[in-house]
Design a protein around this motif. Structure first.
Motif, short mmCIF file in Angstrom:
data_model
loop_
_atom_site.label_atom_id
_atom_site.label_comp_id
_atom_site.label_asym_id
_atom_site.label_seq_id
_atom_site.Cartn_x
_atom_site.Cartn_y
_atom_site.Cartn_z
N GLY A 13 0.82 -1.21 0.00
CA GLY A 13 0.00 0.00 0.00
C GLY A 13 0.85 1.25 0.00
O GLY A 13 2.05 1.21 0.25
N PHE A 14 0.21 2.35 -0.30
CA PHE A 14 0.86 3.65 -0.31
C PHE A 14 0.17 4.54 0.69
O PHE A 14 -1.06 4.59 0.74
CB PHE A 14 0.77 4.26 -1.71
CG PHE A 14 1.19 5.71 -1.75
CD1 PHE A 14 2.53 6.04 -1.70
CD2 PHE A 14 0.25 6.71 -1.83
CE1 PHE A 14 2.94 7.37 -1.73
CE2 PHE A 14 0.64 8.04 -1.87
CZ PHE A 14 1.98 8.37 -1.81
N GLN A 15 0.94 5.20 1.52
CA GLN A 15 0.39 6.15 2.49
C GLN A 15 1.01 7.51 2.22
O GLN A 15 2.22 7.66 2.28
CB GLN A 15 0.71 5.71 3.92
CG GLN A 15 0.04 4.45 4.36
CD GLN A 15 -1.45 4.61 4.54
OE1 GLN A 15 -1.97 5.70 4.67
NE2 GLN A 15 -2.17 3.50 4.55
N PRO A 16 0.21 8.52 1.92
CA PRO A 16 0.75 9.85 1.60
C PRO A 16 1.09 10.68 2.83
O PRO A 16 0.60 11.76 3.02
CB PRO A 16 -0.38 10.48 0.79
CG PRO A 16 -1.61 9.86 1.36
CD PRO A 16 -1.22 8.46 1.73
N THR A 21 -0.56 6.93 8.77
CA THR A 21 -0.12 5.55 8.99
C THR A 21 -0.01 5.15 10.45
O THR A 21 0.17 3.98 10.75
CB THR A 21 1.25 5.32 8.35
OG1 THR A 21 2.22 6.14 9.01
CG2 THR A 21 1.25 5.62 6.89
N PRO A 58 10.41 7.79 0.90
CA PRO A 58 10.33 8.35 -0.45
C PRO A 58 11.72 8.53 -1.05
O PRO A 58 12.73 8.35 -0.35
CB PRO A 58 9.68 9.72 -0.19
CG PRO A 58 10.16 10.09 1.19
CD PRO A 58 10.21 8.78 1.95
N THR A 88 12.59 3.88 -4.59
CA THR A 88 11.61 3.45 -3.60
C THR A 88 11.03 2.09 -3.95
O THR A 88 10.96 1.20 -3.10
CB THR A 88 10.48 4.50 -3.47
OG1 THR A 88 11.06 5.74 -3.06
CG2 THR A 88 9.44 4.07 -2.47
N GLU A 89 10.62 1.90 -5.20
CA GLU A 89 9.99 0.63 -5.57
C GLU A 89 10.99 -0.52 -5.53
O GLU A 89 10.63 -1.66 -5.19
CB GLU A 89 9.30 0.72 -6.94
CG GLU A 89 10.19 1.16 -8.08
CD GLU A 89 10.27 2.68 -8.28
OE1 GLU A 89 10.77 3.07 -9.34
OE2 GLU A 89 9.88 3.45 -7.40
N ALA A 92 11.44 -1.40 -1.82
CA ALA A 92 10.28 -2.14 -1.31
C ALA A 92 10.36 -3.62 -1.71
O ALA A 92 10.15 -4.51 -0.87
CB ALA A 92 9.00 -1.52 -1.83
#
Length: 105
Positions: A13-16, A21, A58, A88-89, A92
């Motif tokens: 998931g992504f949390q801005p 979070t 980020p 980042t990706e 992860a």
């Protein structure tokens, strides 16, 4: 020989922002924060964890205040992927592979 089975389902998931979070991170048994100054991945502290969060920053990393907040969560440890700067990706995916390696290898 160990049996080979499909790994459990991973949720990505992504949390801005960290404010969104806090509640989610506290619902995990263990929070692993990727940090170039963190320790190596190990099974200590994860062996009884059923729900693990991997927090990836980020591009450019977390701010000092964000890192201070994350390091002080009661269920958090900082972990390192090595002395590399990763997208980042990529970080992860590498972090998830490291966690999976602890449980399935």
């Amino acid at each position: 020989f160990p049996s080979h089975e499909r790994a459990g389902l991973l949720e990505v998931g992504f949390q801005p922002g960290l404010k969104n979070t806090i509640e989610d991170l506290m619902m995990h048994d263990k929070v692993l924060v990727l940090d170039k100054e963190g320790s190596g991945f190990n099974k200590v502290g994860l062996i009884n964890a059923k729900k693990i969060a991997l927090v990836v920053g980020p591009e450019g990393g977390f701010s000092q205040s964000e890192m201070f907040f994350l390091k002080n969560l009661p269920n958090a440890d900082t972990v390192c992927l090595g002395n590399f700067v990763l997208k980042t990706e990529t970080a992860a995916a590498a972090g998830m592979a490291m966690v999976a390696n602890l449980f399935y290898c």
